[in-house]
Design a protein around this motif. Structure first.
Motif, PDB file in Angstrom:
ATOM      1  N   GLU A   6      32.152  63.258  74.259  1.00  0.00           N
ATOM      2  CA  GLU A   6      31.083  62.302  74.559  1.00  0.00           C
ATOM      3  C   GLU A   6      30.678  62.503  76.005  1.00  0.00           C
ATOM      4  OE1 GLU A   6      30.278  57.499  74.055  1.00  0.00           O
ATOM      5  OE2 GLU A   6      32.303  58.254  74.467  1.00  0.00           O
ATOM      6  N   LYS A   7      29.369  62.458  76.276  1.00  0.00           N
ATOM      7  CA  LYS A   7      28.936  62.661  77.655  1.00  0.00           C
ATOM      8  C   LYS A   7      27.607  61.974  77.922  1.00  0.00           C
ATOM      9  CE  LYS A   7      27.766  66.708  79.030  1.00  0.00           C
ATOM     10  NZ  LYS A   7      27.814  68.169  79.286  1.00  0.00           N
TER      11      LYS A   7
ATOM     12  N   THR B 160      25.172  62.200  74.462  1.00  0.00           N
ATOM     13  CA  THR B 160      25.607  63.031  73.348  1.00  0.00           C
ATOM     14  C   THR B 160      26.985  62.596  72.897  1.00  0.00           C
ATOM     15  OG1 THR B 160      24.377  64.936  74.224  1.00  0.00           O
ATOM     16  CG2 THR B 160      26.055  65.383  72.553  1.00  0.00           C
ATOM     17  N   ASP B 161      27.151  62.427  71.603  1.00  0.00           N
ATOM     18  CA  ASP B 161      28.444  62.074  71.016  1.00  0.00           C
ATOM     19  C   ASP B 161      28.668  62.971  69.808  1.00  0.00           C
ATOM     20  OD1 ASP B 161      30.799  60.900  70.223  1.00  0.00           O
ATOM     21  OD2 ASP B 161      29.851  59.136  69.340  1.00  0.00           O
TER      22      ASP B 161
ATOM     23  N   TYR C 245      20.229  62.356  64.865  1.00  0.00           N
ATOM     24  CA  TYR C 245      21.519  62.444  64.172  1.00  0.00           C
ATOM     25  C   TYR C 245      21.548  63.771  63.432  1.00  0.00           C
ATOM     26  CZ  TYR C 245      25.487  61.380  61.142  1.00  0.00           C
ATOM     27  OH  TYR C 245      26.700  61.414  60.497  1.00  0.00           O
ATOM     28  N   GLU C 246      22.603  64.559  63.675  1.00  0.00           N
ATOM     29  CA  GLU C 246      22.706  65.888  63.078  1.00  0.00           C
ATOM     30  C   GLU C 246      24.079  66.085  62.453  1.00  0.00           C
ATOM     31  OE1 GLU C 246      21.104  69.320  65.227  1.00  0.00           O
ATOM     32  OE2 GLU C 246      23.027  70.325  64.944  1.00  0.00           O
ATOM     33  N   THR C 247      24.101  66.744  61.307  1.00  0.00           N
ATOM     34  CA  THR C 247      25.356  67.135  60.681  1.00  0.00           C
ATOM     35  C   THR C 247      25.406  68.658  60.643  1.00  0.00           C
ATOM     36  OG1 THR C 247      24.421  67.096  58.442  1.00  0.00           O
ATOM     37  CG2 THR C 247      25.408  65.063  59.272  1.00  0.00           C
ATOM     38  N   ASP C 248      26.536  69.203  61.062  1.00  0.00           N
ATOM     39  CA  ASP C 248      26.746  70.652  61.059  1.00  0.00           C
ATOM     40  C   ASP C 248      27.911  70.972  60.132  1.00  0.00           C
ATOM     41  OD1 ASP C 248      24.761  70.929  62.988  1.00  0.00           O
ATOM     42  OD2 ASP C 248      26.181  70.683  64.633  1.00  0.00           O
ATOM     43  N   ARG C 249      27.612  71.657  59.044  1.00  0.00           N
ATOM     44  CA  ARG C 249      28.635  72.056  58.089  1.00  0.00           C
ATOM     45  C   ARG C 249      28.963  73.527  58.295  1.00  0.00           C
ATOM     46  NH1 ARG C 249      27.891  72.614  51.538  1.00  0.00           N
ATOM     47  NH2 ARG C 249      30.033  73.285  51.058  1.00  0.00           N
TER      48      ARG C 249
ATOM     49  N   VAL D  27      26.689  64.703  65.024  1.00  0.00           N
ATOM     50  CA  VAL D  27      26.218  64.574  66.404  1.00  0.00           C
ATOM     51  C   VAL D  27      25.189  63.454  66.493  1.00  0.00           C
ATOM     52  CG1 VAL D  27      25.238  65.761  68.389  1.00  0.00           C
ATOM     53  CG2 VAL D  27      26.522  67.054  66.681  1.00  0.00           C
ATOM     54  N   THR D  28      25.441  62.509  67.405  1.00  0.00           N
ATOM     55  CA  THR D  28      24.477  61.451  67.713  1.00  0.00           C
ATOM     56  C   THR D  28      23.990  61.654  69.144  1.00  0.00           C
ATOM     57  OG1 THR D  28      25.644  59.909  66.263  1.00  0.00           O
ATOM     58  CG2 THR D  28      24.086  58.973  67.840  1.00  0.00           C
TER      59      THR D  28
END
Length: 470
Positions: free
Chosen positions: A458-459, A446-447, A408-412, A422-423
């Protein structure tokens, strides 16, 4: 519209083992060092921080100071037995009868291999509105050449990759990469290490660093080099190094047939770094690492991406025999962009990478990371990325390994009002038929959810690979 310039963030380094004085340990080092050069530069994906990454061990952590460092082995090297396969991490171990044979010529060993496979992509353009699926064939010939000298060493890896799509031929791409590294044993406790890469690569359509409306991959040339010195003082180890990466991007094609100029992404990144490690015992240590950078990225007219900054971390190294290992650290990160619309991105930073081995058949990995990067497409932005990842490797049989990972990623974003979450998941099974061939199947999900709907998608990616090696 823009995509993250993830390629400028980090490189994937493989797992390596300690180069000790005894012959047994030297053999162990060469065997596990193979993983470093068997990795091929993959397509940029949804995350600024890769989901799957290999461990880095001494002395190669001198080239990557924020990778976890195992505590030293205090046993007498003259009386120590070689590490058995079952005591190596699951993903790196090579069971007897399944290791490559190789072709020996004098003091050199050559290991050729050929991968052939295919995959299904449910959303080839990573689109939030118009989703297209396709299947593609993949061919990857590889050749590794390394020395068998008792001291010093050279390791070279030549990779090529071709992707051929069934329906959307504009997505086809060819990559080629030459990597090399070498180490010089100046003394028992002093080593000089270096590495380089020369490559022609492509960033796939729909990846974070590709233009949103592109229908063809974005080709670019990469030139990089690193050098470092590592010195040991009994329980204390110190390293210092520097590196440079140069990117030369070419144009790609838009949906309306026009050409998208990518010269604004050209540039160089210069780094200097240092690290200290001190072992209190075989189970506990301390580390401090710092890296400074100067990024000279062209950007677009009126929006340069030039910046300078640093990242500093300090923390503890854990090594409870074969049960728990890794390190946890905290510190500060700062990146000052010349573009006033981005400004300075700074604040507390952290890094954690842990390996828990409840049994010899199961490895559980946890990782947390924060870093600063930038977009470099049609406008300028800085990005603060935070990622949390968990994975497991299980040896079902001596020749069957199952790997699962999730992140799990957060991009600010700085420079525009945008935040992405991003999950992702990655599942794969590898079946080694014998020392000459293996089969693997995988599924990646990827979501990405963005404040700007255009960037949400989503893919699913499902594939199978067959590898022949010698």
């Amino acid at each position: 519209m823009k995509r993250i310039k993830a390629g400028l963030v980090s490189d994937a380094f493989g797992g390596r083992a300690w180069l000790a004085i005894s012959e047994d340990r030297a053999v162990c080092f060469v065997a596990t060092a193979t993983a470093f050069f068997m990795l091929f530069v993959s397509q940029a994906n949804a995350q600024a921080i890769p989901l799957n990454n290999e461990d880095v061990a001494p002395p190669w952590n001198a080239l990557q100071v924020f990778a976890p460092t195992p505590l030293p082995d205090f046993r007498d090297p003259d009386n120590s037995d070689p590490v058995p396969p079952e005591d190596m991490p699951v993903r790196n171990r090579q069971q007897p009868g399944y290791e490559p044979v190789g072709i020996r010529y004098g003091s050199w060993m050559f290991n050729p291999s050929l991968l052939g496979g295919g995959f299904f992509d449910s959303n080839v353009f990573s689109s939030s509105t118009t989703k297209h699926s396709d299947i593609a064939a993949v061919v990857e010939p590889k050749l590794r050449a390394h020395t068998l000298w008792e001291r010093h060493g050279i390791d070279l890896k030549l990779d090529a990759q071709s992707m051929i799509y069934n329906q959307f031929s504009s997505l086809n791409q060819d990559n080629i990469s030459l990597k090399g590294s070498g180490w010089l044993d100046v003394a028992r406790d002093l080593k000089v290490l270096g590495s380089f890469q020369v490559a022609h690569l492509n960033e796939g359509v729909g990846t974070l660093s590709s233009p949103v409306n592109a229908i063809s991959p974005t080709p670019y040339n990469l030139f990089s080099g690193d050098i470092a010195v590592r010195k040991e003082f009994n329980r204390l180890a110190a390293s210092i190094g520097m590196g440079v990466k140069s990117y030369d991007y070419q144009s790609t094609q838009a949906q309306d047939g026009s050409i998208i100029n990518q010269d604004g992404r050209d540039g160089q990144i210069y780094t200097v770094r240092g690290r200290l490690d001190y072992a209190f015992s075989p189970f506990l240590g301390w580390f401090a690492s710092v890296e400074g950078n100067q990024r000279e990225v062209r950007g677009t007219p009126g929006h340069t991406l030039d910046s300078s900054g640093y990242r500093a971390l300090s923390g503890v190294t854990l090594g409870r025999a074969n049960l728990l290992s890794g390190e946890i650290g905290g510190g500060y990160v700062s990146q000052q962009f010349d573009d006033p619309t981005i400004g300075t991105i700074s604040g507390p930073s952290y890094h954690a990478s842990l390996l828990w081995r409840p049994t010899r058949l199961l490895d559980i990995r946890a990782r947390a990371e924060q870093l600063v990067t930038e977009t470099s497409d049609t406008s300028s932005n800085g990005v603060l990325a935070n990622a949390f990842q968990l994975g497991a490797d299980y040896e079902l049989l001596r020749n069957v390994v199952i790997s699962l990972a999730g992140g799990y990623e957060t991009d600010r974003f700085f420079g525009q009002t945008r935040k992405d979450n991003v999950t992702s998941t990655d599942a794969r099974v590898k079946y080694m038929l014998n020392r000459f061939s293996s089969v693997s199947v995988y599924h990646r999900y990827t979501d990405r959810k963005s404040d700007i709907p255009t960037f949400s998608y989503e893919k699913h990616l499902v594939g199978v690979n067959v590898t022949a090696q010698f």
